[in-house]
Scaffold this motif. Structure first.
Motif, short mmCIF file in Angstrom:
data_model
loop_
_atom_site.label_atom_id
_atom_site.label_comp_id
_atom_site.label_asym_id
_atom_site.label_seq_id
_atom_site.Cartn_x
_atom_site.Cartn_y
_atom_site.Cartn_z
N GLU A 160 -4.47 11.01 0.75
CA GLU A 160 -3.75 11.24 -0.50
C GLU A 160 -2.25 11.40 -0.21
O GLU A 160 -1.86 12.07 0.75
CB GLU A 160 -4.27 12.50 -1.19
CG GLU A 160 -3.63 12.75 -2.55
CD GLU A 160 -4.17 13.99 -3.25
OE1 GLU A 160 -5.09 14.63 -2.73
OE2 GLU A 160 -3.65 14.30 -4.34
N GLY A 161 -1.44 10.77 -1.02
CA GLY A 161 0.01 10.86 -0.82
C GLY A 161 0.54 9.82 0.15
O GLY A 161 1.73 9.59 0.24
N VAL A 162 -0.38 9.19 0.92
CA VAL A 162 0.01 8.12 1.84
C VAL A 162 -0.59 6.80 1.35
O VAL A 162 0.12 5.82 1.16
CB VAL A 162 -0.46 8.42 3.28
CG1 VAL A 162 -0.10 7.27 4.22
CG2 VAL A 162 0.12 9.73 3.78
N HIS A 163 -1.90 6.79 1.12
CA HIS A 163 -2.58 5.56 0.71
C HIS A 163 -2.93 5.51 -0.77
O HIS A 163 -3.24 4.45 -1.29
CB HIS A 163 -3.87 5.39 1.51
CG HIS A 163 -3.66 5.26 2.99
ND1 HIS A 163 -3.77 6.35 3.82
CD2 HIS A 163 -3.32 4.22 3.76
CE1 HIS A 163 -3.53 5.96 5.07
NE2 HIS A 163 -3.25 4.68 5.07
#
Lengths: 350, 350
Positions: free
Chosen positions: B62-65
């Motif tokens: 979460e927050g990256v992908h």
């Protein structure tokens, strides 16, 4: 145990996404017999010949499963592998390959990940497995590890949780409770350190307990030993959450009851002495501490001769009819209900 | 696409550790032919008969992908499976099983995890795979997903990244750039929503782009199509990071160069029009956008007849001697070096 920590500090961003994976896994070779293709394609290609494949996976989350203030990263890598291999041995299978994925925030330098992968590599070498894949990602906070292990087993050798019968003997390898008490020691030293960072603790008396917590070993010796003894357990599970919880799993899956004898539970002398120091009941610790990574299994009574003289094994009870229920028989010969109190539950309640 | 969201909210702590896994995965059946034992023991037991095993794993953080403000959890579960299956198809293999592990903070109610697992279950059903294991854990912040996929392939059918030869044709399935432009639309709507939560966007013109971003499909039709065409690619990879990056992987692994023709890159008309709207170059988006989950492969020129009339395939270039280098041939017939600019890099630089 391991030497640890380096001086230099390289930012993760100095490697590109692919550069970092190559850098960390570049020296992982493969055994051509079981692994046709390892790291470096869309997927690994594995050869299990005529054997069945077992697969198991575990997550380790910073702040939930480990605390980096006393868990060196090399140990953490090693332990992340052990946790999974223990599940493979609990199927009476031989591990062949693992994949390792990690998400880390950029507070970790490249050198920290090198330490982590050094632990993975050591575990792979000592347990004769190939590291065949994985993924690395940034995370918004903290570190998360996901390991998947694959193993091989002949169909007739698989041992499930579900095969125990009434009157089967309940047997455990090694001794219990040490990893949990090692954690208590480390937590205590962390508190001391927070108050006085210059304190020099003498941890020698606790070496066995701390090693069981920081560098557990999965029982790779046991499946070959069963072969050598011409013994096939009727059911088996590994002890990750605690003896009581795992015993209940065997009962539930096999539809049996159990009588587990308190006086038979194998404890290392240091567990007993440290439990006294912490004013904890050693039976409770053995039942609910967890992280022992020993194997718990049942055998037909007719196989007693095969295990009775073996120092690896302790008979701690016997299975009963389901209707008789699941009980701990205390030293005072009282029968009390066996309840599941895994280490998660202990943490919440204590 | 999917219906989404429920009204009720059950705290994760209402289920115990094992209760939650049972609750979420209880209705996942298994196909006895390939899976002897699924969820519920220390490990799953799988039967690959005389086929080789491919294994691949991916993390989604979460927050990256992904961004849960516009990614429904059911779609996220579905997409987490697709990302992995795409890697299996890229080996010319058939997926058989997956394991799914998630770490979530307790801001997620049980109903949210049910949505996530509903997406997993739908993907498993549509792609005929068994969910055979996994792990759930709390996390100190955010959500992290780790999926591992296993597939089966006959040894003689495996296609690696490394088999391309000079003069082989470079071929791609489907069209490119749509998932990336779908993400741009969703990001724009999020900004609009932040300014005016009552705005009612008309997303109909962007339906294809948004679906490619939120509910991608892996190309399960392609390996059987290759069989039907009696065609074995010389190399193959799936497009997760972008056409340029994946083309360079094939070249690097096969030790070839490439000429990739800009005018041949397949684009959906909506990609072209939305690129104009955003003042972005559609070729750059196709080359570097990523998340297309199409297959990129090379075939011997002698196999051209087998693919030329097939609407699934577009020939976009040909491999060259390694010394000739890796080039994009522009519409103006200029040869410029092909460089890897995956979506990670784009995000950082743009």
């Amino acid at each position: 145990m391991f030497e640890n920590s380096r001086e230099s500090r390289t930012d993760l961003s100095e490697y590109g996404e692919f550069g970092l994976i190559d850098h960390l896994t570049g020296n992982f070779g493969i055994t051509k017999e079981h692994t046709l293709k390892g790291i470096g394609d869309d997927a690994a290609v594995l050869d299990f010949k005529d054997e069945k494949v077992v697969v198991t996976t575990d997550l380790l989350v910073e702040g939930v499963h480990f605390d980096l203030s006393y868990m060196p990263l090399k140990h953490l890598g090693y332990k992340a592998v052990m946790v999974n291999l223990s599940d493979v041995f609990a199927m009476n299978a031989i591990p062949r390959q693992i994949t390792v994925s990690i998400a880390v925030s950029n507070r970790f330098p490249v050198e920290a990940l090198e330490e982590f992968y050094a632990g993975i590599e050591l575990a792979a070498k000592l347990y004769k497995i190939d590291v065949v894949g994985g993924d690395t990602s940034s995370s918004t906070s903290g570190m998360m590890i996901s390991v998947t292990a694959l193993g091989a087993v002949k169909e007739e050798d698989v041992v499930y949780r579900s095969g125990a019968k009434p009157n089967d003997l309940l047997v455990v390898t090694g001794d219990l409770g040490a990893a949990y008490m090692g954690l208590q020691i480390l937590e205590r030293e962390k508190q001391v350190f927070n108050v006085n960072p210059n304190s020099q603790p003498d941890l020698d008396p606790y070496a066995y307990l701390i090693e069981r917590q920081l560098k557990p070993e999965a029982r790779q010796d046991i499946p070959p030993l069963f072969k050598a003894l011409d013994l096939k357990p009727t059911s088996m599970i590994d002890i990750s959450d605690g003896l009581s919880s795992e015993t209940l799993h065997l009962c539930k899956n096999s539809k049996t009851g159990v009588n587990l004898y308190e006086e038979k539970i194998p404890l290392d002398p240091s567990v007993i002495s440290v439990c006294e120091e912490f004013q904890l009941d050693s039976t409770t610790i053995a039942l609910s501490g967890g992280e022992d990574y020993e194997l718990l299994f049942t055998v037909d009574q007719g196989d007693f001769e095969k295990i009775k003289a073996n120092p690896n094994f302790t008979v701690i009870g016997h299975m009963t009819e389901e209707a008789e229920g699941m009980h701990l028989v205390t030293r005072a010969n009282q029968k009390i209900p066996l309840i599941a109190r895994g280490w998660n539950a202990m943490k919440k309640e204590d």
